[in-house]
Scaffold this active site. Structure first.
Site, short mmCIF file in Angstrom:
data_model
loop_
_atom_site.label_atom_id
_atom_site.label_comp_id
_atom_site.label_asym_id
_atom_site.label_seq_id
_atom_site.Cartn_x
_atom_site.Cartn_y
_atom_site.Cartn_z
CG ASP A 75 -11.13 -1.24 4.55
OD1 ASP A 75 -11.44 -1.80 5.61
OD2 ASP A 75 -10.06 -0.63 4.41
CE LYS A 132 -4.19 3.53 1.93
NZ LYS A 132 -5.41 2.99 2.57
CE LYS A 182 -7.76 -2.52 6.20
NZ LYS A 182 -7.79 -1.05 6.19
N GLY A 230 -4.20 -4.16 5.84
CA GLY A 230 -3.32 -3.86 6.96
C GLY A 230 -3.70 -2.56 7.63
CE LYS A 256 -4.39 -0.46 0.15
NZ LYS A 256 -5.31 -0.94 1.20
CG ASP A 301 -7.84 2.27 0.06
OD1 ASP A 301 -9.04 2.57 0.12
OD2 ASP A 301 -7.18 1.90 1.05
CB SER A 346 -0.91 -0.01 1.23
OG SER A 346 -1.73 1.13 1.26
CD GLU A 374 -9.31 -1.10 0.35
OE1 GLU A 374 -9.43 -1.50 1.51
OE2 GLU A 374 -8.22 -1.07 -0.25
#
Length: 380
Positions: free
Chosen positions: A242, A166, A266, A294, A164, A192, A138, A217
């Protein structure tokens, strides 16, 4: 029979190698609540609470979780007998609304204790079917598209199986385009948003369909399954939820509404392993792939995530980066590593979480400690 006699809460502070930025904030140092659970037979288990310092990912923080564990949750476990760890969550959840991360910290510690008592690796007690799990990375929000593309290239060359990135308004389409151009069409790439958008941004988000992402996401609010369903109808890229998935019921609602096609499980977010396994099984029955995200965990939390990610329906690479990705020094021995194939090995040669806690280091970085015991609760 599972019976916990004492829980030691420690707050440790681990500075990140570099700040990690998402749409809702920046983290430079992790305040982590670490739990040591002692059973009546002397078995010791470990877990951590993944709640952050600020209520930006969820309403929980390390401080609210500490209070919840001390005042309401630990007393439901201490000195009481349970048939197994799978029964602990129901006791913690009864008449206590929310506080999933606090509940998960205690429940997952009980699973570690039970695995050690049974002389089983935690992954096997959970029903794991793998000895290696694919690993993704990430990457936080960067200053410009070129910087993000450079970091993505470096991560891919280190062997990560999924990249991934952000995103947030103003740092999205051009950023993802730069990464896709840098990596080519075949690399598993996802974005994400951490709830940074509204349904009014649907037309803008449709531009991401051009980049062959494996998922987007959590683009919309954590509470808004209906608008996620509408957005999913407008996109060809699968949505992954998520923050929205906090229980089995919420996962069932997502599937019924068509609000997403993938779930990031998660364990801290949903209340621990029993609920995680139930969501995993529900998704398996409905052909919904899952993966393990995570929360900037230490090596203790990473151990729990790796064990969970060994279950059969975790078919997408998880955010299970090795220790060196975030920490100059982790709190476990051996530290978590990734092989050349982008895989983290599930420890199957020792019971429980499969790593030892480095107590000398933990003692050095502990800033708060409290002992919850039977019959009294005493500060130390």
């Amino acid at each position: 029979m599972l019976r916990i006699e004492r829980i030691v809460l420690r707050e440790i502070r681990l500075p990140l190698k570099e700040p990690f930025r998402i749409s809702s904030g920046v983290v430079s140092e992790r305040r982590i609540a670490l739990l040591e659970l002692l059973a009546t037979d002397g078995t010791v288990g470990w877990s951590e609470c993944v709640a952050g310092e600020q209520p930006n990912y969820s309403s929980e923080t390390i401080d609210t979780a500490w209070l919840a564990m001390r005042e309401w949750l630990a007393p439901r476990v201490l000195g009481r007998s349970y048939d197994g760890p799978q029964t602990v969550f129901a006791a913690l959840d009864r008449s206590v609304c929310g506080h999933n991360m606090a509940k998960a910290a205690i429940e997952m510690g009980c699973w570690d204790v039970a695995a050690r008592q049974a002389n089983l690796p935690l992954s096997k007690l959970l029903g794991g079917a793998r000895d290696r799990v694919a690993t993704g990375i990430s990457i936080g929000i960067q200053e410009n598209p070129e910087a993000l593309a450079e970091r993505a290239r470096a991560a891919y060359e280190r062997g990560y199986r999924k990249i991934k990135v952000k995103i947030q308004p103003g740092a999205d389409v051009d950023y993802v385009r730069a990464v896709r151009r840098e990596l080519g069409p075949a690399v598993h790439l996802m974005a994400d948003a951490n709830s940074a958008y509204t349904l009014n941004d649907a037309g803008h988000l449709q531009q991401l369909d051009a980049f062959n992402l494996i998922m987007i996401e959590q683009p919309l609010s954590r509470d808004d399954l209906l608008r996620h369903a509408e957005l999913q109808r407008r996109l060809t890229t699968p949505l992954c939820l998520d923050e929205s998935i906090t229980s089995v019921d919420r996962a069932e609602d997502m599937i019924a509404l068509g609000a997403g096609r993938i779930i990031n499980i998660k364990p801290g977010r949903v209340g621990g392993f029993a609920v995680s396994k139930a969501i995993h099984d529900l998704c398996h029955r409905n052909a919904i792939p899952v993966w393990c995200g995570g929360m900037l965990e230490s090596g203790v939390g990473r151990a729990h995530n790796v064990a969970l990610a060994s279950l059969p329906n975790f078919t997408l690479p998880g955010d299970l980066s090795p220790s060196a990705r975030y920490w100059t020094r982790d709190i476990v021995e051996p530290e978590w590593t990734m092989d050349a194939d982008g895989m983290v090995h599930v420890p199957l040669d020792r019971p429980g979480i499969g790593v030892a806690v480095d107590m000398d280091f933990v003692d050095q970085i502990t800033v708060r400690r409290e002992v919850l015991g039977v019959p009294a609760i005493a500060a130390a």
